[in-house]
Design a protein around this motif. Structure first.
Motif, short mmCIF file in Angstrom:
data_model
loop_
_atom_site.label_atom_id
_atom_site.label_comp_id
_atom_site.label_asym_id
_atom_site.label_seq_id
_atom_site.Cartn_x
_atom_site.Cartn_y
_atom_site.Cartn_z
N GLY A 232 9.38 57.83 26.25
CA GLY A 232 8.65 57.99 25.00
C GLY A 232 7.15 57.95 25.22
O GLY A 232 6.67 57.50 26.26
N PHE A 233 6.42 58.45 24.24
CA PHE A 233 4.96 58.49 24.33
C PHE A 233 4.39 57.54 23.28
O PHE A 233 4.47 57.81 22.08
CB PHE A 233 4.45 59.91 24.11
CG PHE A 233 2.96 60.04 24.19
CD1 PHE A 233 2.30 59.87 25.39
CD2 PHE A 233 2.22 60.33 23.05
CE1 PHE A 233 0.92 59.98 25.47
CE2 PHE A 233 0.85 60.45 23.12
CZ PHE A 233 0.20 60.27 24.33
N LEU A 234 3.85 56.40 23.73
CA LEU A 234 3.25 55.40 22.85
C LEU A 234 4.23 54.95 21.76
O LEU A 234 3.87 54.80 20.58
CB LEU A 234 1.96 55.94 22.21
CG LEU A 234 0.84 56.32 23.18
CD1 LEU A 234 -0.34 56.91 22.43
CD2 LEU A 234 0.40 55.12 24.00
N GLY A 235 5.49 54.77 22.17
CA GLY A 235 6.50 54.30 21.24
C GLY A 235 7.11 55.37 20.36
O GLY A 235 8.01 55.09 19.57
N GLU A 241 11.80 69.79 23.58
CA GLU A 241 10.71 70.56 24.19
C GLU A 241 9.51 69.66 24.48
O GLU A 241 8.87 69.77 25.54
CB GLU A 241 10.29 71.71 23.28
CG GLU A 241 11.34 72.81 23.18
CD GLU A 241 10.82 74.03 22.45
OE1 GLU A 241 9.64 74.03 22.04
OE2 GLU A 241 11.60 74.98 22.26
N GLY A 242 9.21 68.76 23.55
CA GLY A 242 8.11 67.82 23.79
C GLY A 242 8.40 66.89 24.95
O GLY A 242 7.49 66.57 25.74
N SER A 243 9.66 66.48 25.09
CA SER A 243 10.03 65.60 26.18
C SER A 243 9.91 66.31 27.52
O SER A 243 9.44 65.73 28.51
CB SER A 243 11.46 65.11 25.97
OG SER A 243 11.86 64.28 27.03
N ILE A 244 10.30 67.60 27.57
CA ILE A 244 10.19 68.37 28.82
C ILE A 244 8.72 68.54 29.20
O ILE A 244 8.34 68.40 30.38
CB ILE A 244 10.89 69.74 28.65
CG1 ILE A 244 12.40 69.54 28.56
CG2 ILE A 244 10.54 70.67 29.80
CD1 ILE A 244 13.17 70.80 28.25
N LEU A 245 7.89 68.83 28.19
CA LEU A 245 6.45 68.98 28.46
C LEU A 245 5.84 67.67 28.95
O LEU A 245 5.06 67.64 29.92
CB LEU A 245 5.75 69.46 27.19
CG LEU A 245 4.26 69.81 27.30
CD1 LEU A 245 4.06 70.99 28.23
CD2 LEU A 245 3.67 70.10 25.92
N TYR A 246 6.23 66.58 28.33
CA TYR A 246 5.74 65.26 28.72
C TYR A 246 6.19 64.90 30.14
O TYR A 246 5.41 64.40 30.96
CB TYR A 246 6.26 64.23 27.72
CG TYR A 246 5.77 62.81 27.92
CD1 TYR A 246 4.43 62.54 28.18
CD2 TYR A 246 6.65 61.74 27.83
CE1 TYR A 246 3.99 61.23 28.36
CE2 TYR A 246 6.22 60.43 28.00
CZ TYR A 246 4.88 60.19 28.27
OH TYR A 246 4.44 58.90 28.45
N ILE A 250 4.02 64.13 33.58
CA ILE A 250 4.28 62.91 34.34
C ILE A 250 4.50 63.25 35.82
O ILE A 250 3.97 62.59 36.72
CB ILE A 250 5.51 62.17 33.77
CG1 ILE A 250 5.17 61.54 32.41
CG2 ILE A 250 6.00 61.09 34.74
CD1 ILE A 250 6.37 60.91 31.72
N MET A 251 5.26 64.32 36.08
CA MET A 251 5.54 64.71 37.46
C MET A 251 4.29 65.23 38.16
O MET A 251 4.11 65.00 39.36
CB MET A 251 6.64 65.77 37.50
CG MET A 251 8.04 65.21 37.35
SD MET A 251 8.37 63.81 38.45
CE MET A 251 7.88 64.47 40.03
N ILE A 252 3.43 65.92 37.44
CA ILE A 252 2.16 66.36 38.04
C ILE A 252 1.35 65.15 38.48
O ILE A 252 0.80 65.10 39.59
CB ILE A 252 1.36 67.22 37.03
CG1 ILE A 252 2.04 68.58 36.80
CG2 ILE A 252 -0.07 67.44 37.54
CD1 ILE A 252 2.01 69.51 37.98
N GLY A 310 14.48 58.67 41.33
CA GLY A 310 15.79 58.43 40.74
C GLY A 310 15.68 58.04 39.28
O GLY A 310 16.45 58.51 38.43
N VAL A 311 14.71 57.19 38.96
CA VAL A 311 14.47 56.81 37.56
C VAL A 311 14.10 58.04 36.74
O VAL A 311 14.60 58.24 35.61
CB VAL A 311 13.37 55.73 37.49
CG1 VAL A 311 13.02 55.43 36.03
CG2 VAL A 311 13.81 54.46 38.20
N ILE A 312 13.21 58.87 37.28
CA ILE A 312 12.79 60.08 36.55
C ILE A 312 13.96 61.05 36.40
O ILE A 312 14.11 61.69 35.34
CB ILE A 312 11.61 60.74 37.30
CG1 ILE A 312 10.37 59.85 37.19
CG2 ILE A 312 11.31 62.13 36.74
CD1 ILE A 312 9.17 60.34 37.94
#
Length: 401
Positions: A232-235, A241-246, A250-252, A310-312
């Motif tokens: 999640g982003f700030l709770g 789609e937002g989760s994939i973008l986020y 994170i991976m970058i 693994g967590v990701i």
């Protein structure tokens, strides 16, 4: 140049390759019509193509054997163009800045599917850099690297399922547990090297997978664990789609952080100890380097990055089971390191992108894509055994004043 014996060998190799690919290239079963199609044209094309490739390889070997030996000065100048380009500070900043801009706008110019594929590729970049510490720098052949990947994934899945812990809370825990598992693996194999080390680490990876598959009360067995929370982003909960973008950004960030840490490790005292251990273990001990601590540090640090990924992975897929952590995963990660160039950060990055993205973009070849993929790997091992971007051995000279 091409003797009768060479041509005869080429014909035999072509016939053998046609025999090996016969079930895939020639036979096509139509289960609806209950008929078998015999595609003899494909067999002819495979035979002719294999024969021509064999002649090209023989010609290149002939040229290599009959060319004059290179001078020492010429050998020193044959450094990879990429290494030369990166060596210049201005060019390096321009290159990294351009790549960062491309990475930032990538999700907005491609589909969500392409972004999701790129997330997987970036995960394998980090996994490859983690294994590069163990195999490329320390020279310890680890065939059970996927076990640490599984430890991280199941750490997040179980802690999230039973205790409701979030992604950012479990991320360091998963990495830490994987690092502890790396130390536990390192202790029994301190005296082993080469093939014996590879067999033991392979067994360790299989033990972890079988434990997860059979201990149903702990890991839910073959059924796996589902409904794992996405980060999640700030709770706030994000859409798919937002989760994939986020996750992409994170991976970058993780990839940049990993490159920075691994590069600093290469230049550190510990990194030089790993390289010394890889080159000559006995001489390394004679120089006063603690072999046990050096090996354990390599296993634990490599496992730490696998645990984070693994967590990701668990957060990305929201479902995991033991089938996701087979030996094939370890083989793919090891292939990334070998294909890119052992010990080379740039090579591992390019190797990961090629090995993960190439099968996806070869989907147009349908059932032939894995055959083409294997042929590319074989060609790389023949013509570039040191990897796409070989690491440059650093030399130090004293300048006379």
């Amino acid at each position: 140049m091409f003797s009768l014996k060479t041509l005869r060998t080429g014909v035999l190799i072509s016939l053998w390759f046609v025999f090996l690919t016969f079930p895939l290239m020639v036979i096509k079963v139509d289960p609806l019509e209950r008929i078998i199609q015999w595609r003899w044209k494909n067999a002819l094309l495979v035979g002719i193509g294999t024969f021509l490739i064999y002649l090209v390889v023989q010609y290149l070997n002939y040229r290599k054997e009959h060319q004059p030996p290179a001078k020492v000065e010429d050998t020193k100048d044959q450094v990879s163009f990429i290494h030369k380009f990166i060596a210049d500070p201005i060019q390096r900043k321009l290159l990294f800045g351009g790549l960062l801009v491309i990475a930032a706008i990538f999700p907005f110019v491609v589909s969500t599917y392409q972004t999701n594929i790129m997330i997987t590729a970036l995960m394998y970049v980090v996994l490859g850099l983690g294994l590069n510490i163990v195999v490329g720098m320390a020279g310890l052949l680890d065939l059970g690297f996927v076990a640490f990947y599984a430890v991280g994934a199941y750490s997040y899945a179980l802690l999230n399922h039973h205790f409701g812990l979030g992604f950012w809370e479990v991320l360091p825990i998963g990495g830490g547990l994987a690092a502890i598992a790396g130390i536990l693996l390192g202790f029994p194999v301190l005296r082993l090297r080469g093939d014996y080390l590879a067999i033991v680490t392979l067994g360790f990876g299989e033990i972890i997978r079988l434990v997860l598959e059979n201990w149903s009360e702990f890991s839910k067995g073959p059924s796996g664990i589902s409904n794992i929370s996405r980060p999640g982003f700030l709770g706030m909960e994000l859409s798919l789609e937002g989760s994939i973008l986020y996750m992409y950004y994170i991976m970058i960030a993780f990839m940049i952080f990993t490159i920075f840490v691994v590069n600093r490790l290469q230049d550190s005292r510990l990194g030089r100890a790993w390289i010394a251990l890889r080159e000559d273990e006995i001489a390394c001990q004679a120089m006063g380097i603690d072999k046990q601590k050096t090996k354990l540090a390599a296993f634990s640090l490599g496992a730490f990055w696998a645990g984070l990924m693994g967590v990701i992975f668990a957060a990305k897929t929201t479902f995991i089971n033991p089938a996701s952590f087979t030996f094939l995963e370890s083989a793919i990660i090891l292939s990334i390191v070998v294909l890119g160039g052992m010990g080379s950060i740039v090579g591992v990055i390019i190797g990961a992108l090629v090995l993960i993205l190439l099968p996806e973009y070869l989907r147009a070849l349908s059932e032939y894509r894995m055959l083409a993929f294997g042929a590319i790997l074989v060609a790389m091992m023949i013509f570039r055994p040191q990897g796409m971007i070989a690491t440059v051995r650093r030399t130090y000279r004293f300048q006379k004043k």
